[in-house]
Design an enzyme around this catalytic site. Structure first.
Site, PDB file in Angstrom:
ATOM      1  N   ARG A 175      -5.538  21.240   7.378  1.00  0.00           N
ATOM      2  CA  ARG A 175      -5.401  19.806   7.819  1.00  0.00           C
ATOM      3  C   ARG A 175      -3.614  19.889   7.987  1.00  0.00           C
ATOM      4  O   ARG A 175      -2.923  20.956   7.477  1.00  0.00           O
ATOM      5  CB  ARG A 175      -5.384  18.837   6.623  1.00  0.00           C
ATOM      6  CG  ARG A 175      -6.877  18.494   6.684  1.00  0.00           C
ATOM      7  CD  ARG A 175      -7.457  17.752   7.760  1.00  0.00           C
ATOM      8  NE  ARG A 175      -8.917  17.781   7.631  1.00  0.00           N
ATOM      9  CZ  ARG A 175     -10.309  18.442   7.992  1.00  0.00           C
ATOM     10  NH1 ARG A 175      -9.794  19.753   8.305  1.00  0.00           N
ATOM     11  NH2 ARG A 175     -11.095  17.996   7.701  1.00  0.00           N
TER      12      ARG A 175
ATOM     13  N   ASP B   4      -4.951 -12.896   2.563  1.00  0.00           N
ATOM     14  CA  ASP B   4      -5.962 -12.066   3.291  1.00  0.00           C
ATOM     15  C   ASP B   4      -5.892 -12.395   4.696  1.00  0.00           C
ATOM     16  O   ASP B   4      -5.912 -13.659   5.125  1.00  0.00           O
ATOM     17  CB  ASP B   4      -7.435 -12.460   2.896  1.00  0.00           C
ATOM     18  CG  ASP B   4      -8.478 -11.429   3.242  1.00  0.00           C
ATOM     19  OD1 ASP B   4      -9.080 -10.807   2.580  1.00  0.00           O
ATOM     20  OD2 ASP B   4      -8.403 -11.399   4.544  1.00  0.00           O
TER      21      ASP B   4
ATOM     22  N   LYS C 209     -10.519   1.883  13.586  1.00  0.00           N
ATOM     23  CA  LYS C 209      -9.255   2.235  14.494  1.00  0.00           C
ATOM     24  C   LYS C 209      -9.202   2.252  15.888  1.00  0.00           C
ATOM     25  O   LYS C 209      -8.578   1.846  16.645  1.00  0.00           O
ATOM     26  CB  LYS C 209      -8.687   3.325  13.834  1.00  0.00           C
ATOM     27  CG  LYS C 209      -8.684   3.446  12.200  1.00  0.00           C
ATOM     28  CD  LYS C 209      -7.117   2.558  11.777  1.00  0.00           C
ATOM     29  CE  LYS C 209      -6.815   2.565  10.615  1.00  0.00           C
ATOM     30  NZ  LYS C 209      -5.756   1.588  10.069  1.00  0.00           N
TER      31      LYS C 209
ATOM     32  N   GLY D 121       0.762  -1.171   0.118  1.00  0.00           N
ATOM     33  CA  GLY D 121       0.099   0.066  -0.055  1.00  0.00           C
ATOM     34  C   GLY D 121       0.801   1.196  -0.022  1.00  0.00           C
ATOM     35  O   GLY D 121       2.175   1.062  -0.079  1.00  0.00           O
TER      36      GLY D 121
ATOM     37  N   SER E  27      -4.973   6.439  13.272  1.00  0.00           N
ATOM     38  CA  SER E  27      -5.297   7.456  12.409  1.00  0.00           C
ATOM     39  C   SER E  27      -5.875   8.540  13.374  1.00  0.00           C
ATOM     40  O   SER E  27      -6.455   8.291  14.289  1.00  0.00           O
ATOM     41  CB  SER E  27      -6.223   7.113  11.242  1.00  0.00           C
ATOM     42  OG  SER E  27      -6.856   8.308  10.746  1.00  0.00           O
TER      43      SER E  27
ATOM     44  N   TYR F 119     -15.079   3.691   9.518  1.00  0.00           N
ATOM     45  CA  TYR F 119     -13.790   3.339   9.493  1.00  0.00           C
ATOM     46  C   TYR F 119     -12.972   3.862  10.552  1.00  0.00           C
ATOM     47  O   TYR F 119     -12.296   3.226  11.312  1.00  0.00           O
ATOM     48  CB  TYR F 119     -13.265   4.278   8.254  1.00  0.00           C
ATOM     49  CG  TYR F 119     -11.836   4.466   8.202  1.00  0.00           C
ATOM     50  CD1 TYR F 119     -11.290   5.923   8.483  1.00  0.00           C
ATOM     51  CD2 TYR F 119     -10.920   3.389   7.971  1.00  0.00           C
ATOM     52  CE1 TYR F 119      -9.928   5.973   8.633  1.00  0.00           C
ATOM     53  CE2 TYR F 119      -9.404   3.689   8.046  1.00  0.00           C
ATOM     54  CZ  TYR F 119      -9.018   4.996   8.466  1.00  0.00           C
ATOM     55  OH  TYR F 119      -7.541   5.175   8.574  1.00  0.00           O
TER      56      TYR F 119
ATOM     57  N   ARG G  68     -17.933  18.706   3.167  1.00  0.00           N
ATOM     58  CA  ARG G  68     -18.217  17.484   3.101  1.00  0.00           C
ATOM     59  C   ARG G  68     -19.005  17.053   4.580  1.00  0.00           C
ATOM     60  O   ARG G  68     -18.218  17.353   5.652  1.00  0.00           O
ATOM     61  CB  ARG G  68     -16.983  16.630   2.813  1.00  0.00           C
ATOM     62  CG  ARG G  68     -16.991  15.180   2.873  1.00  0.00           C
ATOM     63  CD  ARG G  68     -15.528  14.804   2.168  1.00  0.00           C
ATOM     64  NE  ARG G  68     -14.615  15.036   2.722  1.00  0.00           N
ATOM     65  CZ  ARG G  68     -13.175  14.691   2.538  1.00  0.00           C
ATOM     66  NH1 ARG G  68     -13.041  13.985   1.728  1.00  0.00           N
ATOM     67  NH2 ARG G  68     -12.345  15.123   3.376  1.00  0.00           N
TER      68      ARG G  68
ATOM     69  N   ASP H  25       0.043  -8.929   1.671  1.00  0.00           N
ATOM     70  CA  ASP H  25      -0.857  -8.162   1.270  1.00  0.00           C
ATOM     71  C   ASP H  25      -2.012  -9.025   0.561  1.00  0.00           C
ATOM     72  O   ASP H  25      -1.584  -9.765  -0.189  1.00  0.00           O
ATOM     73  CB  ASP H  25      -0.323  -7.121   0.291  1.00  0.00           C
ATOM     74  CG  ASP H  25      -0.903  -5.799   0.103  1.00  0.00           C
ATOM     75  OD1 ASP H  25      -0.335  -4.666   0.567  1.00  0.00           O
ATOM     76  OD2 ASP H  25      -2.285  -5.809  -0.232  1.00  0.00           O
TER      77      ASP H  25
HETATM   78  C1  WQD Z   1      -8.353  17.203   3.406  1.00  0.00           C
HETATM   79  C2  WQD Z   1      -9.043  18.621   3.079  1.00  0.00           C
HETATM   80  C3  WQD Z   1     -11.368  18.267   2.853  1.00  0.00           C
HETATM   81  C4  WQD Z   1     -10.734  16.274  -0.991  1.00  0.00           C
HETATM   82  C5  WQD Z   1      -9.029  11.565   5.698  1.00  0.00           C
HETATM   83  C6  WQD Z   1      -9.191  10.587   6.571  1.00  0.00           C
HETATM   84  C7  WQD Z   1      -8.324  10.341   7.543  1.00  0.00           C
HETATM   85  C8  WQD Z   1      -6.722  10.060   6.822  1.00  0.00           C
HETATM   86  C9  WQD Z   1      -6.698  11.111   5.968  1.00  0.00           C
HETATM   87  C10 WQD Z   1      -6.941   7.493   6.901  1.00  0.00           C
HETATM   88  C11 WQD Z   1     -10.351  18.678   3.899  1.00  0.00           C
HETATM   89  C12 WQD Z   1     -10.677  19.041   1.427  1.00  0.00           C
HETATM   90  C13 WQD Z   1     -10.725  17.013   0.234  1.00  0.00           C
HETATM   91  C14 WQD Z   1     -11.645  17.076  -2.138  1.00  0.00           C
HETATM   92  C15 WQD Z   1     -11.570  19.005  -0.654  1.00  0.00           C
HETATM   93  N1  WQD Z   1      -7.298   8.899   6.178  1.00  0.00           N
HETATM   94  N2  WQD Z   1     -11.167  18.175   0.333  1.00  0.00           N
HETATM   95  N3  WQD Z   1     -11.714  18.421  -1.996  1.00  0.00           N
HETATM   96  O1  WQD Z   1     -10.644  14.145   5.391  1.00  0.00           O
HETATM   97  O2  WQD Z   1      -8.544  15.226   6.461  1.00  0.00           O
HETATM   98  O3  WQD Z   1      -8.751  12.805   6.309  1.00  0.00           O
HETATM   99  O4  WQD Z   1      -7.505  11.130   5.002  1.00  0.00           O
HETATM  100  O5  WQD Z   1      -6.510   7.442   8.013  1.00  0.00           O
HETATM  101  O6  WQD Z   1      -8.681   9.220   8.453  1.00  0.00           O
HETATM  102  O7  WQD Z   1     -10.415  11.116   7.261  1.00  0.00           O
HETATM  103  O8  WQD Z   1      -8.331  14.284   4.308  1.00  0.00           O
HETATM  104  O9  WQD Z   1      -7.507  14.834   2.173  1.00  0.00           O
HETATM  105  O10 WQD Z   1      -9.930  14.032   2.323  1.00  0.00           O
HETATM  106  O11 WQD Z   1      -9.165  16.243   2.968  1.00  0.00           O
HETATM  107  O12 WQD Z   1     -11.958  20.481  -0.433  1.00  0.00           O
HETATM  108  O13 WQD Z   1     -11.786  16.615  -3.275  1.00  0.00           O
HETATM  109  O14 WQD Z   1      -9.294  18.518   1.933  1.00  0.00           O
HETATM  110  O15 WQD Z   1     -12.399  18.889   3.002  1.00  0.00           O
HETATM  111  O16 WQD Z   1     -10.688  19.872   4.423  1.00  0.00           O
HETATM  112  P1  WQD Z   1      -9.182  14.221   5.642  1.00  0.00           P
HETATM  113  P2  WQD Z   1      -8.970  14.719   2.971  1.00  0.00           P
END
Ligand code: WQD
Length: 353
Positions: free
Chosen positions: A230, A58, A152, A10, A124, A148, A291, A31
């Protein structure tokens, strides 16, 4: 002695395999390739020049998982294998709980039966749910918002109970913030199935011409420009954090949760600008509805990781964008087909500033 890397094909797993091999570790990859491609294993070998055993198994297959421990001298496990699409988990909760939680139970049973009690678990930041404030420390209230995230959280609780039942275990629960970027070679990177859920792969697919424009999920948050903030961390920094965790768990017993982030937050529009600056490509976007379940701000305090493991993130946002873009340019269709010449229709747009 070897390190078993579940989900080693991955995104984060493959980058961690490269760092492990280059640090001199022997590895064994397990994997099921449901969410990854065998080509990424070949790329790991190409980057490092090292050979290693790969099992297409698996985690739900108890017999075969146990066989891996019988056939190899494993002394620690780094456990990445799991489904991770937040939106999908809402529609397929049973699939997520079975795959992620039951899979981990099978793995831990096999570890216990083969007297392997060193485990790094891929957790996470999603276990914090909607954080009341930022930056987040590990003692913040936990509360996931989707199946999800709950897998975790449940796995963290299971591992805490496992340690209480047998103090010989040594476990690190690594809580990732937002991993992006790719290995400098451009040979391995993030290869999401279908339309990307996450921001950076979406941006790079717009840049390479696979997607038309970015949808910005909301611009009314109480942040510098109204878009979500973020804590983006380079996947190589994250991979190196796993080697530090491995050092820690193989030299002590106990269980520790550790945030792996940079402590610095960037908004969606700041990420778009940073990427445009690095790639010289304009990323068209339109603002759409927020979202559901998205936090306004989610950033890490990773002081504990520095204190306990001597780890801190080193790469900045420009490098993260450069490395993400190099991977996407070299692999417009991810691991499926790796040459732009295979897709003459894909024109890499060069924006005029
Ligand atoms: C980042 C920012 C969106 C896509 C997720 C999982 C988390 C981890 C990381 C696994 C946010 C914005 C995003 C798009 C946008 N994964 N966005 N348009 O949601 O912080 O975290 O991925 O462990 O568990 O929840 O990451 O990259 O989806 O979003 O505006 O097409 O970008 O709203 O502010 P997120 P993300």
């Amino acid at each position: 002695m070897a390190v078993l890397v579940t989900g080693g094909a991955g995104y984060i797993g493959s980058h961690t395999c490269v760092e492990l091999l280059e640090a001199g570790y022997e590895i064994v990859v397990l994997d099921n390739f449901n969410n990854s491609k065998p080509e990424s294993v070949e790329r790991i070998k190409k980057i490092t020049g090292k050979e290693f055993q790969t099992y297409c198994i698996d985690l739900l297959d108890k017999e075969k998982v146990n066989q891996v421990f019988q056939e190899n001298e494993i002394d620690a496990v780094i456990h990445f294998a799991g489904l991770k699409a937040v939106g999908e988990s809402v529609f397929l909760p049973l699939h997520y709980y079975h795959n992620n939680v039951t899979g981990t139970l099978v793995l831990c049973e096999a570890m216990k039966n083969n007297n392997v009690k060193n485990l790094v678990f891929s957790s996470s930041a999603t276990v914090y749910g909607l954080p009341e404030q930022c930056p987040i420390t590990e003692d913040f209230r936990l509360g996931a918002l989707n199946p999800y995230g709950r897998t975790k959280l449940m796995i963290e609780e299971i591992l805490k109970d496992l340690y209480v039942s047998d103090n010989e275990w040594s476990i690190a629960l690594l809580r990732y913030f937002n991993p992006i970027g790719a290995h400098k070679s451009g040979l391995i990177g993030e290869d999401p199935n279908g339309v990307p859920n996450n921001l950076m792969p979406y941006i790079t697919q717009v840049a390479v011409g696979k997607l038309h424009e970015l949808n910005v999920f909301g611009n009314q948050y109480s942040t510098k420009d109204g878009t979500g903030v973020r804590d983006y961390i380079h996947v190589v920094d994250l991979a190196k954090g796993h080697l530090k965790a491995l050092d820690m768990i193989t030299s002590s017993t106990g269980i520790e949760a550790l945030n792996l982030g940079t402590g610095k937050g960037y908004s969606v529009l700041e990420m778009v600008s940073a990427f445009e600056k690095v790639s010289k490509i304009r990323i068209p976007y339109k603002v759409v509805a927020p979202r559901p379940g998205d936090a306004a701000v989610c950033c890490a305090n990773s002081d504990k990781a520095f204190r306990m493991m001597g780890w801190k993130a080193e790469k900045g946002i420009e490098e993260m964008c450069e490395d993400s873009w190099r991977w996407q340019k070299m692999n417009p269709y991810g691991y499926e087909m790796n040459n732009v010449l295979d897709h003459p229709h894909l024109s890499i747009k060069v924006g005029i500033f």
